[in-house]
Scaffold this active site. Sequence first.
Site, PDB file in Angstrom:
ATOM      1  N   CYS A   1       0.835  -1.199   0.000  1.00 25.03           N
ATOM      2  CA  CYS A   1       0.000   0.000   0.000  1.00 25.03           C
ATOM      3  C   CYS A   1       0.869   1.247   0.000  1.00 25.03           C
ATOM      4  O   CYS A   1       1.758   1.409   0.847  1.00 25.03           O
ATOM      5  CB  CYS A   1      -0.911   0.010   1.220  1.00 25.03           C
ATOM      6  SG  CYS A   1      -1.971   1.479   1.303  1.00 25.03           S
TER       7      CYS A   1
ATOM      8  N   GLY B   1      -1.015  -4.871 -11.691  1.00 26.06           N
ATOM      9  CA  GLY B   1      -0.732  -3.537 -12.180  1.00 26.06           C
ATOM     10  C   GLY B   1      -1.179  -3.325 -13.611  1.00 26.06           C
ATOM     11  O   GLY B   1      -0.663  -3.948 -14.525  1.00 26.06           O
TER      12      GLY B   1
END
Length: 353
Positions: free
Chosen positions: A108, A209
Amino acid sequence: MPESTAQALRIGRHVLPNRVILAPMAGVTDRPFRQLCRELGAGLVVGEMVTADPSLWHTRKSRLRMDHRGEPSPRSVQIAGGDAAMLAEAARLNEAQGAEIIDINMGCPAKKVCNKAAGSALLRDEALVAEILTAVVAAVDVPVTLKIRTGWCADSNNGLRVARLAESAGVQALAVHGRHRQQRYTGQAEYDTIATIKAGVSIPVFANGDIDSAEKAAHVLDYTGADAVMVGRGAQGNPWIFREIDHYLRHGERLASPTSEERARVLRNHLAALHDFYGERMGVRIARKHLGWYLAGDACLDQADQRALKATFNALESSAAQHRFIDELFRHDPATVIGRMARSVAPNGTRVA
């Protein structure tokens, strides 16, 4: 190329039905969204990040994030923190509450997480990474997985070293987001580091991603050699992406897009699940961001239409009004929807879509 005899993907004792995983996303992957993504083809879903500090679990936000009632196996719970003992205890407590996979967040990029030396900030301290992973793996009997980025910054691309620490500690699978922390979600994900990590460890590696289509998923798997793809933002407003990727990987062809009838049904069911899970007041508020994502993915609407419809929906204050909006949205020719919504505003300004 289509997969003819793909080897089963395992996380410890759990065998996953396919190679497409829903990424954990704070404020997004709540129980209603996890269940929806499973129904539409996700082989595994990971819950929202839960703090490792049990003293904070009494809050409504934490209780909702830890609610996995009725979910099929395996139930994966992600924990975040910067203290090895606290993370180990959090893992034990979550296992006692039914977690079947413990996922550790070291990816994160949010300031409020990194400022507490958690999330991707941990990548700067490999000794602490090793301490945390060893402690958590020893604390539970269920498999432990890890989510990381490629490193803290462009000059600190240590994803491979962290991956090897994870493997040595007994972590059962590793998800890698192809950005370093300082990129946050800007620019483009890179997959060279993921390929290097996959070649350097023997545990399953999940590529994450910018995976927003079936073709992109197949390309990333082929390029990196990863065992699965993990889809995050690409699933927002498009939960069908999981079955589309799975179909493409199995058959080498695109699956037909969902019909208007199916889109309407999924939207209605998702809204109903949000209203039921959160209660009407909070459910209505949370439904607004999901509707915005659904509208953004509707090829029949241009950006001006999306903004107008989103503004109308965001002004609605009841579950009944939100359901009427969905009914009207799919009632006739999409080209007339803006005019119809405009006519649904009463003279006093009250929106009654």
